[in-house]
Design a protein around this motif. Structure first.
Motif, short mmCIF file in Angstrom:
data_model
loop_
_atom_site.label_atom_id
_atom_site.label_comp_id
_atom_site.label_asym_id
_atom_site.label_seq_id
_atom_site.Cartn_x
_atom_site.Cartn_y
_atom_site.Cartn_z
N ASP A 45 36.82 52.66 40.75
CA ASP A 45 37.04 52.73 42.20
C ASP A 45 38.02 53.86 42.47
OD1 ASP A 45 37.56 52.35 44.87
OD2 ASP A 45 38.29 50.29 44.67
N ARG A 46 37.58 54.89 43.14
CA ARG A 46 38.45 56.04 43.43
C ARG A 46 39.71 55.62 44.18
NH1 ARG A 46 38.28 60.18 47.82
NH2 ARG A 46 39.35 62.05 47.04
N GLU A 47 39.61 54.57 45.00
CA GLU A 47 40.76 54.16 45.80
C GLU A 47 41.92 53.68 44.94
OE1 GLU A 47 40.48 55.14 48.61
OE2 GLU A 47 38.34 55.11 49.06
N ALA A 48 41.66 53.31 43.70
CA ALA A 48 42.75 52.90 42.82
C ALA A 48 43.67 54.06 42.50
CB ALA A 48 42.19 52.30 41.53
N TYR A 49 43.18 55.29 42.70
CA TYR A 49 44.00 56.49 42.47
C TYR A 49 44.68 56.98 43.74
CZ TYR A 49 42.72 57.58 37.62
OH TYR A 49 42.59 57.57 36.25
N ALA A 50 44.52 56.27 44.85
CA ALA A 50 45.06 56.72 46.13
C ALA A 50 46.51 56.26 46.31
CB ALA A 50 44.20 56.19 47.27
N THR A 51 47.19 56.87 47.27
CA THR A 51 48.56 56.48 47.61
C THR A 51 48.55 55.22 48.45
OG1 THR A 51 49.30 58.78 47.58
CG2 THR A 51 50.68 57.19 48.76
N SER A 52 49.37 54.25 48.04
CA SER A 52 49.54 53.04 48.82
C SER A 52 50.75 53.16 49.75
CB SER A 52 49.70 51.83 47.90
OG SER A 52 49.96 50.65 48.64
N HIS A 53 51.94 53.28 49.16
CA HIS A 53 53.14 53.43 49.99
C HIS A 53 54.20 54.23 49.25
CE1 HIS A 53 54.93 50.15 47.58
NE2 HIS A 53 53.85 49.44 47.83
N VAL A 54 55.17 54.72 50.00
CA VAL A 54 56.29 55.50 49.45
C VAL A 54 57.57 55.02 50.10
CG1 VAL A 54 54.92 57.57 48.95
CG2 VAL A 54 55.96 57.31 51.20
N GLY A 55 58.68 55.11 49.38
CA GLY A 55 59.95 54.69 49.95
C GLY A 55 61.06 54.71 48.93
N TRP A 56 62.11 53.97 49.21
CA TRP A 56 63.25 53.95 48.30
C TRP A 56 63.92 52.58 48.30
CZ3 TRP A 56 63.26 56.47 53.04
CH2 TRP A 56 64.18 56.03 53.98
N GLY A 57 64.65 52.31 47.22
CA GLY A 57 65.35 51.04 47.06
C GLY A 57 66.72 51.06 47.70
N MET A 58 67.16 49.88 48.16
CA MET A 58 68.41 49.77 48.92
C MET A 58 69.38 48.74 48.36
SD MET A 58 68.53 51.77 51.66
CE MET A 58 69.73 50.88 52.65
N ASN A 59 68.99 47.98 47.36
CA ASN A 59 69.78 46.82 46.94
C ASN A 59 70.80 47.22 45.86
OD1 ASN A 59 70.78 44.36 46.01
ND2 ASN A 59 68.84 43.31 46.34
N PRO A 60 72.11 47.23 46.19
CA PRO A 60 73.11 47.62 45.20
C PRO A 60 73.31 46.59 44.10
CG PRO A 60 74.19 46.89 47.20
CD PRO A 60 72.72 46.92 47.50
N GLY A 61 72.84 45.36 44.32
CA GLY A 61 72.96 44.33 43.30
C GLY A 61 71.82 44.33 42.30
N ALA A 62 70.74 45.04 42.62
CA ALA A 62 69.59 45.12 41.72
C ALA A 62 69.82 46.23 40.70
CB ALA A 62 68.32 45.39 42.51
N ARG A 63 69.27 46.07 39.51
CA ARG A 63 69.50 47.02 38.43
C ARG A 63 68.18 47.46 37.81
NH1 ARG A 63 74.61 47.53 36.61
NH2 ARG A 63 73.76 48.40 34.67
N TRP A 64 68.15 48.73 37.39
CA TRP A 64 66.94 49.24 36.75
C TRP A 64 66.83 48.76 35.31
CZ3 TRP A 64 66.25 52.55 32.50
CH2 TRP A 64 67.42 53.06 31.92
N ASP A 65 67.95 48.41 34.67
CA ASP A 65 67.94 48.16 33.23
C ASP A 65 67.64 46.71 32.85
OD1 ASP A 65 70.35 47.09 34.13
OD2 ASP A 65 71.62 48.40 32.92
N THR A 66 67.57 45.79 33.82
CA THR A 66 67.40 44.38 33.45
C THR A 66 65.98 44.01 33.06
OG1 THR A 66 67.15 43.83 35.80
CG2 THR A 66 69.35 43.61 34.85
N LEU A 67 65.02 44.90 33.29
CA LEU A 67 63.65 44.59 32.87
C LEU A 67 63.59 44.31 31.37
CD1 LEU A 67 60.69 44.53 34.00
CD2 LEU A 67 60.50 46.91 33.25
N SER A 68 64.48 44.94 30.63
CA SER A 68 64.49 44.76 29.17
C SER A 68 65.05 43.41 28.75
CB SER A 68 65.30 45.87 28.52
OG SER A 68 66.64 45.86 28.98
N MET A 69 65.62 42.65 29.70
CA MET A 69 66.27 41.38 29.37
C MET A 69 65.35 40.17 29.52
SD MET A 69 69.21 42.45 28.54
CE MET A 69 70.29 43.88 28.79
N TYR A 70 64.17 40.37 30.08
CA TYR A 70 63.27 39.25 30.35
C TYR A 70 61.95 39.44 29.61
CZ TYR A 70 66.42 38.20 34.24
OH TYR A 70 67.52 37.89 35.00
#
Length: 348
Positions: A261-286
């Motif tokens: 399905d070509r649509e799987a290669y399309a853009t859905s949304h764009v933006g940025w994160g705002m939560n100062p309590g969230a961390r990029w590195d915790t994915l490795s902990m679960y």
């Protein structure tokens, strides 16, 4: 190893968030779940609502049969309701719905009908309750997210760059924009916990340029950190070429191609994160079964690019990637809102 059992502190956490949603004894509430929902979160939601004097009804549906050629993960577009008018009527008849479906109702086709009845919905992301406890919404996040959304709504162009080579231009004029801060108290709205995002859903033919995903960036459909750079060439919304010699680029191509399905290669949304309590590195902990990666979508200063469905551009597909990236700069009509992965000005 984390155990999924009832903990008093987790009941406290759920009750606290529901109070932020203005839940109180004179209201009615429902918990929507499915047969594959995380049972501990369903139970915690019930106990927390009961504590607040709002004993809920349960709406439980079977998890639908697998119809896709590959596993579907982290879409925010649950198909559990499956168009059932009875389920929609039940949910639309209460003041407050706790969404404990596996994928969540954020982009579900039935959402508009339910919200149209004045129901407010809190989507509890399919996380282990330890993560939910750690990421309790903070009231000071709400005004900052609202400022970010207003900036997006007022902008004509988003420009995204990075030292790794990203150079992306998005025409956001007239694009539907939104975000969340982890709770909702207004009838006819939905939010998700954890929260902290500002997003735009670009109109058709408005996204062009290059994105370079560097080491340490993430593909949250795979719940995987990028280990070798991946370059995406985007032409009028569509990823037309995926460069990269490593496993990450190969996985990107293989999974997306599997939809046919070509649509799987399309853009859905764009933006940025705002939560100062969230961390990029915790994915490795679960373990992968314990996380939905919502924290990594929301960590402060990330640039989030997503592929797949965008109903505002007339595109529908189950193929979906959420790709949060570090060390990017985001500009709205030349104003920096994120610089090298750090929120700027009123957003910080």
């Amino acid at each position: 190893m984390l155990v999924e059992r009832i903990e008093a502190k987790w009941i406290d956490a759920f009750a606290s968030v529901f109070e932020m949603c203005d839940v109180e004894g004179s209201q009615t509430a429902a918990i929507l779940s499915e047969s594959q929902s995380r049972a501990v979160n369903v139970n915690l939601a019930e106990l927390a609502l009961d504590r607040l004097g709002t004993p809920p009804i349960h709406v439980i549906v079977p998890t639908p049969r697998q119809s896709a050629p590959v596993p579907v993960r982290s879409t925010g577009a649950s198909d559990a309701i499956a168009g059932s008018t009875a389920v929609m009527a039940a949910l639309g008849a209460v003041d407050f719905v706790v969404d404990c479906t596996v994928e969540g109702l954020l982009h579900a086709p039935e959402l508009g009908s339910i919200l149209g009845e004045g129901t407010r919905i809190l989507m509890v992301s399919n996380e282990h309750p330890e993560a939910l406890e750690r990421l309790l919404p903070q009231p000071d996040l709400e005004p900052k997210v609202k400022i970010g959304i207003r900036k997006l709504i007022g902008a004509s162009e988003m420009k995204v760059t990075s030292a790794a080579g990203t150079d992306l231009t998005v025409d956001v004029s007239g694009a539907p924009c939104g975000g969340g801060w982890g709770y909702t108290s207004r009838p006819g709205t939905i939010s998700h916990w954890p929260g902290g995002l500002c997003l735009a859903f670009p109109k058709a033919g408005t996204v062009n340029g290059t994105i370079v995903m560097d080491r340490g960036d993430m593909n949250l459909t795979f719940k995987r950190y990028i280990e070798s750079p991946v370059t995406l060439h985007i032409d009028d919304d569509y990823v037309v070429d995926v460069e990269g010699a490593g496993t990450d680029a190969a996985l990107f191509r293989s999974y997306t191609d599997a939809w046919g399905d070509r649509e799987a290669y399309a853009t859905s949304h764009v933006g940025w994160g705002m939560n100062p309590g969230a961390r990029w590195d915790t994915l490795s902990m679960y373990d992968r079964s314990q996380t939905n990666g919502t924290e990594q979508r929301a960590f402060a200063g990330n640039f989030l690019y997503s592929t797949g469905a965008n109903e505002h551009a007339g595109r529908h597909t189950l193929g979906h990637f959420d790709l949060p990236m570090r060390n990017h700069s985001v500009f709205l009509d030349g104003e920096a809102v994120v610089t090298d992965g750090r929120l700027q000005g009123e957003l910080a």
